[in-house]
Motif scaffolding. Structure first.
Motif, short mmCIF file in Angstrom:
data_model
loop_
_atom_site.label_atom_id
_atom_site.label_comp_id
_atom_site.label_asym_id
_atom_site.label_seq_id
_atom_site.Cartn_x
_atom_site.Cartn_y
_atom_site.Cartn_z
N LEU A 1 0.74 -1.38 0.05
CA LEU A 1 0.04 0.29 0.03
C LEU A 1 0.85 1.31 -0.01
N LEU A 2 1.94 1.37 0.75
CA LEU A 2 2.60 2.40 1.01
C LEU A 2 4.14 2.78 0.06
N LEU A 3 4.39 1.35 -0.19
CA LEU A 3 5.61 1.79 -0.72
C LEU A 3 5.79 1.85 -2.40
N ASP A 4 6.66 2.43 -2.98
CA ASP A 4 6.80 2.34 -4.58
C ASP A 4 7.23 0.87 -4.91
N PRO A 5 6.52 0.61 -5.94
CA PRO A 5 6.59 -0.88 -6.26
C PRO A 5 8.34 -1.26 -6.40
N LYS A 6 8.58 -2.52 -6.01
CA LYS A 6 10.05 -2.74 -6.21
C LYS A 6 11.06 -2.10 -5.39
N THR A 7 10.59 -1.28 -4.37
CA THR A 7 11.56 -0.67 -3.59
C THR A 7 12.16 -1.11 -2.41
N PHE A 8 11.15 -2.11 -1.88
CA PHE A 8 11.32 -2.67 -0.60
C PHE A 8 12.31 -3.56 -0.53
N LYS A 9 13.42 -3.56 0.33
CA LYS A 9 14.64 -4.15 0.70
C LYS A 9 14.34 -4.75 2.23
N GLU A 10 14.44 -5.82 2.53
CA GLU A 10 13.92 -6.21 3.92
C GLU A 10 15.36 -6.49 4.56
N MET A 11 15.19 -5.94 5.86
CA MET A 11 16.49 -6.50 6.62
C MET A 11 16.01 -7.51 7.64
N ASP A 12 17.25 -8.29 8.09
CA ASP A 12 16.80 -9.01 8.91
C ASP A 12 15.67 -10.27 8.88
N ALA A 13 15.58 -10.65 7.62
CA ALA A 13 14.10 -11.10 7.46
C ALA A 13 14.01 -12.43 8.27
N LYS A 14 14.92 -12.99 8.60
CA LYS A 14 14.96 -14.46 9.21
C LYS A 14 15.27 -14.34 10.70
N MET A 15 15.30 -13.38 11.12
CA MET A 15 15.54 -13.28 12.58
C MET A 15 14.55 -14.06 13.32
N ASP B 1 8.48 -13.27 12.44
CA ASP B 1 8.24 -12.91 13.88
C ASP B 1 6.97 -11.59 13.66
N ALA B 2 6.91 -10.89 14.91
CA ALA B 2 5.77 -9.83 14.70
C ALA B 2 6.15 -8.62 14.12
N VAL B 3 7.29 -8.33 13.55
CA VAL B 3 7.83 -7.06 12.71
C VAL B 3 8.62 -7.53 11.58
N ARG B 4 8.35 -6.70 10.63
CA ARG B 4 9.19 -6.67 9.44
C ARG B 4 9.86 -5.45 9.19
N THR B 5 11.18 -5.28 8.87
CA THR B 5 11.80 -4.06 8.54
C THR B 5 12.39 -4.14 7.43
N GLY B 6 12.77 -2.87 7.00
CA GLY B 6 13.66 -2.67 5.80
C GLY B 6 13.59 -1.37 5.25
N THR B 7 14.21 -1.05 4.09
CA THR B 7 14.24 0.34 3.45
C THR B 7 13.22 0.16 2.04
N GLY B 8 12.95 1.23 1.94
CA GLY B 8 11.99 1.30 0.60
C GLY B 8 11.85 2.90 0.26
N GLU B 9 10.97 2.97 -0.91
CA GLU B 9 10.82 4.52 -1.20
C GLU B 9 9.15 4.80 -1.16
N ILE B 10 8.69 5.94 -0.72
CA ILE B 10 7.30 6.13 -0.54
C ILE B 10 7.33 7.53 -1.33
N ASN B 11 6.60 7.33 -2.61
CA ASN B 11 6.42 8.57 -3.45
C ASN B 11 7.90 8.93 -3.93
N GLY B 12 8.96 8.40 -4.02
CA GLY B 12 10.23 8.52 -4.43
C GLY B 12 11.14 8.96 -3.31
N ILE B 13 10.59 9.11 -2.10
CA ILE B 13 11.40 9.35 -0.86
C ILE B 13 11.79 8.14 0.02
#
Lengths: 280, 316
Positions: A64-78, A107-119
């Motif tokens: 819903l929030l991130l621009d397509p294909k910008t999400f890079k997940e961190m620590d996905a398998k912790m 687990d109950a949280v996912r984290t990462g970097t991404g872009e939201i309308n280019g930011i």
């Protein structure tokens, strides 16, 4: 003896309440209207008729929030370990295993970097479907690392909360995650990096009493339950029913704890606007 | 008021009473030897019972109504104490007390939860359950301490933050969160002492510091055993199991790296001898302060954040 016996296992009546309904048609919890899944999806998982916001998970929020294909997940398998060998009606280690299997989440949280309308941003999103979005060591550590990333890259931080509070099965370790995440947020704040806290239904307990309430800007989805103690506990304390709308997003705004109450369809634009004003 | 005697204390107290009784006749009868034997026996009995306490029994000790509270420690340890009131926004919460005083040669700020000892004073103190203005008063005082470069000592003893309607309206969660945030970077030494009950966010709300000390019979966890039982077992009857599962005793928490040091209690627990408990605490606080005072403020804050960041267990 009953006349009719259920011979097939695939008919069930007492299914667990799901966050997102699996079938094609679903009943709105707000107005009991029947909605088609496609329609629901197109309307950001909110009811067209009464505006009820269905609970959704990190996958939906990132989409819903991130621009397509910008999400890079961190620590996905912790993953959570069971540091105290905690057993209630079930072993905690089994509970983790089963929940991972059931939800496909670690687990109950996912984290990462991404872009939201280019930011570019660092984004954190909780999953209520994973043991009630409870915060244990993994939630705390993943958020702490996400804040470290925001600090290092000087990127704004967005945390979307949905949680019943701290995870009991990790006891004091869970409690300390309140201190840990708050301490990291103090570092972020000292560095002058913006943090937007988005509260969704429900945000209660230790999560509210730490990072959810420490945003520079507080945004809440309309109708969300937000509080420290849960309504049941408060009802027990005061011995009478709670007024309508108590602890809902609109109520908290009225009391001065939420900057902006939004409909989910406006969430992305609202965040974008705020980020542009604070970081341009 | 009748003194509360816990089940496991009974054999000790009975024996002690017997010795007391015998002392009355000591002058007339030659029973000095017998008394000595009994005294030895009571010491042994106490040792056996107290070295085998279950976690639930420690919870009961932590809640003992005769246990020393924050103001008791303040009066035992500090000179020239001045209590300060109010959060400057809403009111003065009686469940959290604070003020400046002299500990040895140092002026320190002491802030702590305060319970009452009987019904009347418990109502006045709201059973040690703070409202948001309590946390905000604590923060105001801690910021004063930082401004005047005075070390901070906090004392934790609460069954939890008050779960009432007005507490929610005034932002209980925000008040606690703000304290965690601010305490993590106050540029003065902070010593946290868990003196009785450390129930969840309501305790932690004044519990972020450089050194976390805990009395031997105190408890500290994410939830009280009764509430844990009601949520996970869906019944109030599993409080003993919940206390075991939560691993909430001082020795558990030392092992988990949540606290730094256990403060030993006088024989039979702090409620049996306030003066001894106060003396031990004062001695340990002076020791700890001496070390912390030598650390530069920036380093102190850096180490404090690091300390809490290390807490937790996970795998990847």
């Amino acid at each position: 003896m009953s006349w009719f016996r259920r011979s097939k296992e695939n008919i069930s009546t007492a299914g667990q309440k799901k966050d997102i309904p699996d079938g094609q048609w679903t009943k709105c919890e707000g107005c009991s209207d029947i909605i088609h899944r496609k329609q629901l999806e197109q309307n950001y998982f909110t009811c067209l008729k009464c505006g009820h916001h269905f609970r959704i998970g990190s996958r939906e929020y990132f989409e819903l929030l991130l621009d397509p294909k910008t999400f890079k997940e961190m620590d996905a398998k912790m993953r959570s370990v069971d540091p105290l060998n905690f057993v209630d009606t079930k072993r905690y280690s089994d509970r983790i295993k089963d929940t991972i299997k059931k939800t496909g989440l670690y687990d109950a949280v996912r984290t990462g970097t991404g872009e939201i309308n280019g930011i570019p941003i660092v984004i954190v999103c909780m999953d209520f479907a994973f043991i009630g979005g409870s915060m244990g060591s993994v939630v705390g550590e993943k958020i702490a690392r996400a804040i470290d990333r925001a600090l290092k890259k000087k990127l704004p931080l967005i945390i979307i909360s949905a949680s019943g509070g701290a995870r009991m099965m990790e006891a004091a370790y869970s409690l300390m995650q309140l201190a840990k995440t708050s301490a990291k947020l103090a570092q972020l704040s000292d560095a002058g990096i913006p943090y937007i806290s988005v509260m969704t239904d429900p945000t209660t307990g230790g999560v509210t009493a730490s990072y959810a309430m420490l945003g520079d800007i507080h945004i809440a989805e309309q109708g969300s339950l937000i509080g420290f103690a849960g309504p049941r506990v408060i009802k027990q304390t005061i011995g009478r029913d709670l007024p309508k709308g108590f602890q809902r997003a609109e109520f908290l705004q009225e009391k001065g704890f939420i900057d902006i109450v939004v409909h989910r369809k406006d969430l992305k634009e609202t965040i974008t606007k705020v980020l542009r004003l604070l970081t341009d | 008021m009748a003194k509360l005697i816990l089940d496991f204390e009974k054999p000790i107290i009975e024996l002690e009473q017997k010795i007391e009784e015998m002392r009355k006749y000591e002058d007339n009868l030659d029973i000095a030897g017998e008394i000595r034997t009994l005294e030895k026996k009571v010491d042994q009995l106490r040792d056996t019972i107290f070295s085998n306490l279950t976690r639930w029994q420690r919870v009961q000790l932590a809640r003992h109504p005769d246990r020393p509270y924050t103001l008791d420690y303040i009066h035992m340890m500090l000179d020239d104490f001045v209590e300060l009131h109010g959060d400057r926004h809403f009111g003065d919460d009686k469940a959290i007390v604070g003020g400046f005083g002299r500990l040895g040669e140092d002026t320190v700020l002491v802030v702590g939860h305060q319970k009452g000892r009987d019904t009347k004073s418990n109502v006045y103190r709201n059973f040690g359950m703070p409202n948001p203005e309590g946390y905000r008063k604590a923060l105001r005082l801690m910021q004063l301490a930082a401004k005047f470069r005075r070390p901070i000592i906090t004392m934790l003893d609460t069954p939890g933050a008050y779960p009432g309607m007005e507490a929610e309206e005034r932002g209980q969660a925000e008040a606690i969160a703000r304290n965690l945030f601010e305490m993590s970077h106050l540029p003065v030494p902070i010593i946290v002492v868990i003196i009785g009950e450390g129930a969840s966010g309501g305790a932690l709300g004044i519990g972020v510091g450089d050194r976390v000390l805990m009395f031997e019979n105190a408890w500290y966890s994410v939830i009280a055993p009764e509430s844990c039982s009601s949520i996970l077992w869906r019944s109030w009857d599993y409080k003993e199991q919940a206390a075991e599962a939560l691993k909430l005793s001082a020795s558990d928490l030392l092992e988990q790296g949540i606290i730094d040091r256990i403060i030993p209690e006088p024989p039979g627990g702090a409620h049996r001898n306030h003066a001894a408990a106060g003396e031990t605490l004062k001695k340990i606080l002076l020791e700890e302060l001496k070390v912390l005072k030598k650390i530069k403020p920036e380093k102190l804050v850096e180490k404090r954040v690091e300390k809490f960041c290390k807490m937790g267990r996970w795998e990847e």
